[in-house]
Design a protein around this motif. Structure first.
Motif, PDB file in Angstrom:
ATOM      1  N   LEU A 119      -6.765   2.595  -7.751  1.00 47.74           N
ATOM      2  CA  LEU A 119      -7.982   2.517  -8.708  1.00 47.74           C
ATOM      3  C   LEU A 119      -9.469   3.041  -7.868  1.00 47.74           C
ATOM      4  O   LEU A 119     -10.277   3.091  -8.432  1.00 47.74           O
ATOM      5  CB  LEU A 119      -8.121   1.265  -9.212  1.00 47.74           C
ATOM      6  N   GLU A 120      -9.289   2.213  -6.876  1.00 50.02           N
ATOM      7  CA  GLU A 120     -10.674   2.212  -5.696  1.00 50.02           C
ATOM      8  C   GLU A 120     -10.631   3.860  -6.096  1.00 50.02           C
ATOM      9  O   GLU A 120     -11.475   4.040  -5.344  1.00 50.02           O
ATOM     10  CB  GLU A 120      -9.875   1.496  -4.441  1.00 50.02           C
ATOM     11  N   ASP A 121      -9.460   4.347  -5.238  1.00 49.24           N
ATOM     12  CA  ASP A 121      -9.514   5.767  -4.924  1.00 49.24           C
ATOM     13  C   ASP A 121     -10.698   6.386  -6.070  1.00 49.24           C
ATOM     14  O   ASP A 121     -11.053   7.247  -6.097  1.00 49.24           O
ATOM     15  CB  ASP A 121      -8.808   6.240  -4.346  1.00 49.24           C
ATOM     16  N   GLU A 129      -4.034  -1.227  -7.143  1.00 51.43           N
ATOM     17  CA  GLU A 129      -5.570  -1.619  -6.271  1.00 51.43           C
ATOM     18  C   GLU A 129      -6.296  -0.575  -5.650  1.00 51.43           C
ATOM     19  O   GLU A 129      -7.141  -0.477  -6.216  1.00 51.43           O
ATOM     20  CB  GLU A 129      -5.705  -2.969  -6.102  1.00 51.43           C
ATOM     21  N   SER A 130      -5.199   0.145  -4.680  1.00 51.77           N
ATOM     22  CA  SER A 130      -5.730   1.370  -3.979  1.00 51.77           C
ATOM     23  C   SER A 130      -5.963   2.581  -4.377  1.00 51.77           C
ATOM     24  O   SER A 130      -6.529   2.874  -4.252  1.00 51.77           O
ATOM     25  CB  SER A 130      -4.795   1.556  -2.602  1.00 51.77           C
ATOM     26  N   ARG A 158      -4.883  11.569  -2.388  1.00 48.99           N
ATOM     27  CA  ARG A 158      -6.196  10.736  -2.280  1.00 48.99           C
ATOM     28  C   ARG A 158      -6.956  12.069  -1.580  1.00 48.99           C
ATOM     29  O   ARG A 158      -5.993  11.947   0.404  1.00 48.99           O
ATOM     30  CB  ARG A 158      -6.174   9.745  -1.423  1.00 48.99           C
ATOM     31  N   LEU A 175     -12.224   5.322  -8.261  1.00 47.76           N
ATOM     32  CA  LEU A 175     -13.714   4.913  -8.320  1.00 47.76           C
ATOM     33  C   LEU A 175     -14.487   5.373  -7.733  1.00 47.76           C
ATOM     34  O   LEU A 175     -15.331   5.430  -7.493  1.00 47.76           O
ATOM     35  CB  LEU A 175     -13.707   3.410  -8.482  1.00 47.76           C
ATOM     36  N   ALA A 176     -14.269   6.316  -6.139  1.00 44.82           N
ATOM     37  CA  ALA A 176     -14.721   6.588  -5.726  1.00 44.82           C
ATOM     38  C   ALA A 176     -14.788   8.082  -5.475  1.00 44.82           C
ATOM     39  O   ALA A 176     -15.347   8.809  -4.231  1.00 44.82           O
ATOM     40  CB  ALA A 176     -14.173   5.611  -4.011  1.00 44.82           C
ATOM     41  N   ASP A 193      -9.744  12.579   0.823  1.00 44.46           N
ATOM     42  CA  ASP A 193     -11.128  11.673   1.724  1.00 44.46           C
ATOM     43  C   ASP A 193     -11.998  12.462   3.005  1.00 44.46           C
ATOM     44  O   ASP A 193     -10.983  12.719   3.517  1.00 44.46           O
ATOM     45  CB  ASP A 193     -10.509  10.370   2.450  1.00 44.46           C
ATOM     46  N   LYS A 232     -12.026   9.892  -5.106  1.00 40.04           N
ATOM     47  CA  LYS A 232     -11.370  10.275  -4.117  1.00 40.04           C
ATOM     48  C   LYS A 232     -10.058  10.320  -4.525  1.00 40.04           C
ATOM     49  O   LYS A 232      -9.238  11.078  -3.437  1.00 40.04           O
ATOM     50  CB  LYS A 232     -10.974   9.634  -2.832  1.00 40.04           C
ATOM     51  N   TYR A 237       0.837  -1.048   0.014  1.00 38.17           N
ATOM     52  CA  TYR A 237      -0.443   0.260  -0.012  1.00 38.17           C
ATOM     53  C   TYR A 237       1.261   1.231   0.454  1.00 38.17           C
ATOM     54  O   TYR A 237       1.376   1.131   1.065  1.00 38.17           O
ATOM     55  CB  TYR A 237      -1.508   0.094   1.195  1.00 38.17           C
TER      56      TYR A 237
END
Length: 96
Positions: A45-47, A42-43, A67, A49-50, A69, A52, A38
């Motif tokens: 991409l998650e950010d 993946e993290s 990021r 898509l959210a 948040d 963030k 980390y």
């Protein structure tokens, strides 16, 4: 011109290059905050898509990734419990 804008899925590779450069800098300086696990593709991409994940563009070229948040992350709960916030309803932002 410098701009911060939402990152897009097609920005993931460049964002990962920036993160990997930061990891190398940390290692060169003798400390490790970011691990191989980390942040990773993946993290990021998650950010994104959210909504963030953000990029800093300098003259149209991606020069940074961050990021932003407003909801926090699970591991910040402990920080809040030790009294960083003055009131239970005080909000904070996580910038990474």
């Amino acid at each position: 011109m410098n701009e911060i804008e939402l990152a897009h899925v097609n920005d993931v590779d460049r964002c990962l290059e920036i993160i990997d450069s930061g990891k190398k800098f940390q290692n060169d300086q003798g400390f490790v905050e970011w691990t191989d696990d980390y942040p990773n593709r993946e993290s990021i991409l998650e950010d994104i898509l959210a909504n963030k994940g953000f990029v800093l563009r300098v003259d149209g070229i991606i020069a940074g990734y961050l990021r932003i948040d407003f909801t926090g992350m699970p591991y910040y709960k402990e920080i809040l419990e030790i009294g960083i916030r003055k009131t239970p309803t005080q909000q904070f932002i996580v910038l990474q």
